[in-house]
Design an enzyme around this catalytic site. Structure first.
Site, mmCIF file in Angstrom:
data_model
loop_
_atom_site.group_PDB
_atom_site.id
_atom_site.type_symbol
_atom_site.label_atom_id
_atom_site.label_comp_id
_atom_site.label_asym_id
_atom_site.label_seq_id
_atom_site.Cartn_x
_atom_site.Cartn_y
_atom_site.Cartn_z
ATOM 1 N N LYS A 1 -37.357 3.199 -17.740
ATOM 2 C CA LYS A 1 -37.101 3.403 -19.164
ATOM 3 C C LYS A 1 -37.622 2.236 -19.997
ATOM 4 C CE LYS A 1 -34.094 7.108 -18.650
ATOM 5 N NZ LYS A 1 -33.826 7.216 -17.238
HETATM 6 C C1 LIG Z 1 -33.825 8.422 -16.460
HETATM 7 C C2 LIG Z 1 -34.052 8.265 -15.006
HETATM 8 C C3 LIG Z 1 -34.593 9.297 -14.230
HETATM 9 C C4 LIG Z 1 -34.897 10.660 -14.803
HETATM 10 O O1 LIG Z 1 -35.966 10.618 -15.715
HETATM 11 P P1 LIG Z 1 -36.146 11.829 -16.753
HETATM 12 O O2 LIG Z 1 -37.254 11.393 -17.646
HETATM 13 O O3 LIG Z 1 -34.840 11.943 -17.472
HETATM 14 O O4 LIG Z 1 -36.462 13.041 -15.965
HETATM 15 C C5 LIG Z 1 -34.851 9.053 -12.901
HETATM 16 N N1 LIG Z 1 -34.571 7.869 -12.335
HETATM 17 C C6 LIG Z 1 -34.018 6.854 -13.049
HETATM 18 C C7 LIG Z 1 -33.713 5.579 -12.364
HETATM 19 C C8 LIG Z 1 -33.752 7.011 -14.404
HETATM 20 O O5 LIG Z 1 -33.222 6.001 -15.101
#
Ligand SMILES: *Cc1c(COP(=O)(O)O)cnc(C)c1O
Length: 462
Positions: free
Chosen positions: A112
């Protein structure tokens, strides 16, 4: 470059407006009216470029006239300067033809950060220029919230409120949200699941009087600027393995469908991607939908990969929009049906989805076994989300096409689950080593829209 809503009823916006708004006023999600493409020579020329340079070339065609070239280069440079690895998104080999893309070297140890650090810089630049203030309200299953708080803490023109499901995020995730001391940061622990948090945030965006009064801005994974930032590492990793001269496939641990949707954008921009594999944990609504056409939420069961404990996968709407040939009315109809319990994707649209996406599911036991096995066979310590994806990738790999699996978080974000599965305790990196000693600040809230709106109005002085 204009941005249009997946439901076809909201005003068209510029990049900057779409970024500052998040959700469209018709409840839809913004997408560029047309997708710019890179030709083979453009893609080949990314070979050997820094991550920042690649990011500039890939994102620039989407930006319109919001920033000058130099301004945008400066924004990108700031965004990634806090990453702990020079390559930003390094690629490691796991097995013949199978590679792991490490996306956890940012300040909060999850992928993120790639989008949120960029968005923080974009907001700062844009708000300084306009003199406006915004109030960011986001829902998190753990990682979005910590990444958003890290990106916006201390910024002059921004208040940031993060709703997370009380008791359902890991201790590291919680502490990353509750320990920053800046007064513009507000961590709210809400009774309920992530889907409840996300639903209340959507309600606030649909309450136009409140939305306008506090200057609501959304940075959840529905924000187009976040999707765009994630397109970059699909290109850099594929080029490392020989694109555009050969195709690659990706497996992506998926919850809200933002990360894997960025892969679809990369493909539509001209990157030769063979398969995009959706990997889910036991909350497998996307796998069921792609297998059977039925999209029917049936309750979340908490797992050791909590960032994927989702039944209402917001960005899937964008994939549906393309699968339904950009028919906003058809998407609007599906979302109305979803509010009444679920929908069924038409045969034509299902076929269109399957042209790009495969899917698989990984149980809790399989996740733990994969963490232990990979640690023995490669020395790699996977977080549970990465492990879900590695397991699914192993099942879906085809010979001849390299598979790149996305490792979305650092194992130290989920130490209990990782240690139980592998016998190895993953230490926090040095910049976070004192996380357990810092004091916490959090407000407990109920799943109650009116009460939440009052709290936010009071805290922002509106
Ligand atoms: C947010 C997240 C996901 C999922 O990603 P999306 O874009 O919501 O599909 C997978 N792994 C981790 C560690 C995350 O923080």
């Amino acid at each position: 470059m204009k941005y249009i809503s997946t439901r076809g009823q909201a005003p068209h916006l510029s990049f900057e407006e779409a970024m500052l708004t998040g959700l469209a006023r018709d409840g839809g999600l913004y997408l560029p009216e047309t997708i710019p493409t890179l030709d083979k020579a453009d893609i080949a020329a990314l070979e050997g470029a820094t991550y920042e340079e690649a990011a500039f070339r890939i994102m620039w065609p989407f930006i319109g006239d919001a920033f000058t070239e130099d301004e945008f280069r400066g924004i990108i440079a700031c965004a990634y300067s806090g990453f702990a690895h020079d390559a930003r998104a390094p690629l490691k080999q796991l097995a013949p033809g199978h590679f792991l893309l490490e996306l956890f070297h940012g300040p909060t140890l999850a992928f993120k950060d790639f989008a949120m650090q960029l968005i923080g810089q974009l907001f700062e630049f844009s708000l300084k220029r306009s003199g406006k203030r915004v109030c960011i309200v986001g829902a998190t299953s753990g990682d979005t919230g910590s990444a958003a708080i890290e990106a916006f803490r201390g910024l002059e023109a921004v208040d940031v409120f993060i709703l997370y499901p009380h008791g359902r995020v890991s201790e590291v995730q919680r502490r990353q949200m509750t320990t920053p001391s800046e007064s513009n940061v507000h961590a709210l622990a809400m009774t309920g699941h992530f889907d409840d948090c996300q639903a209340r945030v959507k309600d606030m965006f649909n309450d136009f009087a409140f939305r306008d009064a506090v200057g609501l801005a959304g940075v959840n994974s529905i924000n187009w600027a976040r999707v765009l930032a994630q397109v970059v590492y699909y290109f850099t990793s594929a080029v490392s393995l020989g694109a555009p001269h050969r195709s690659v496939s990706f497996t992506v641990p998926t919850g809200n469908f933002g990360d894997i949707f960025a892969g679809l954008i990369a493909k539509r921009m001209g990157l030769p991607i063979d398969r995009l594999v959706v990997a889910t944990n036991q909350n497998d609504i996307l796998h069921r939908c792609l297998s059977t056409s039925e999209y029917k939420p049936d309750g979340v069961s908490p797992s050791i990969s909590p960032s994927m404990d989702i039944q209402v996968s917001s960005n899937f709407e964008r994939a549906l929009y393309y699968a339904y040939d950009q028919d906003g009315a058809a998407v609007d109809q599906l979302m109305t049906e979803l509010n009444a319990g679920g929908f069924s994707v038409s045969q034509g649209a299902l076929q269109a989805l399957r042209e790009n996406f495969d899917s698989g599911r990984c149980s809790e036991d399989e996740t733990r076994a994969t963490i232990g096995r990979l640690n023995k066979s490669t020395g790699e310590l996977l977080c549970p989300h990465g492990a879900v994806a590695v397991k699914v990738a192993e099942e879906q790999r085809t010979s001849g096409t390299p598979m790149i699996t996305l490792a979305t978080a650092h194992p130290a974000k989920f130490p209990a689950a990782v240690e139980e599965a592998s016998g190895v305790h993953p230490p926090l990196p040095p910049h976070m080593a004192d996380l357990y000693e810092r004091s916490e600040r959090v407000t407990r809230v109920e799943n109650d829209l009116a009460a939440l709106e009052t709290l936010i109005t009071e805290r922002t002085g509106n």
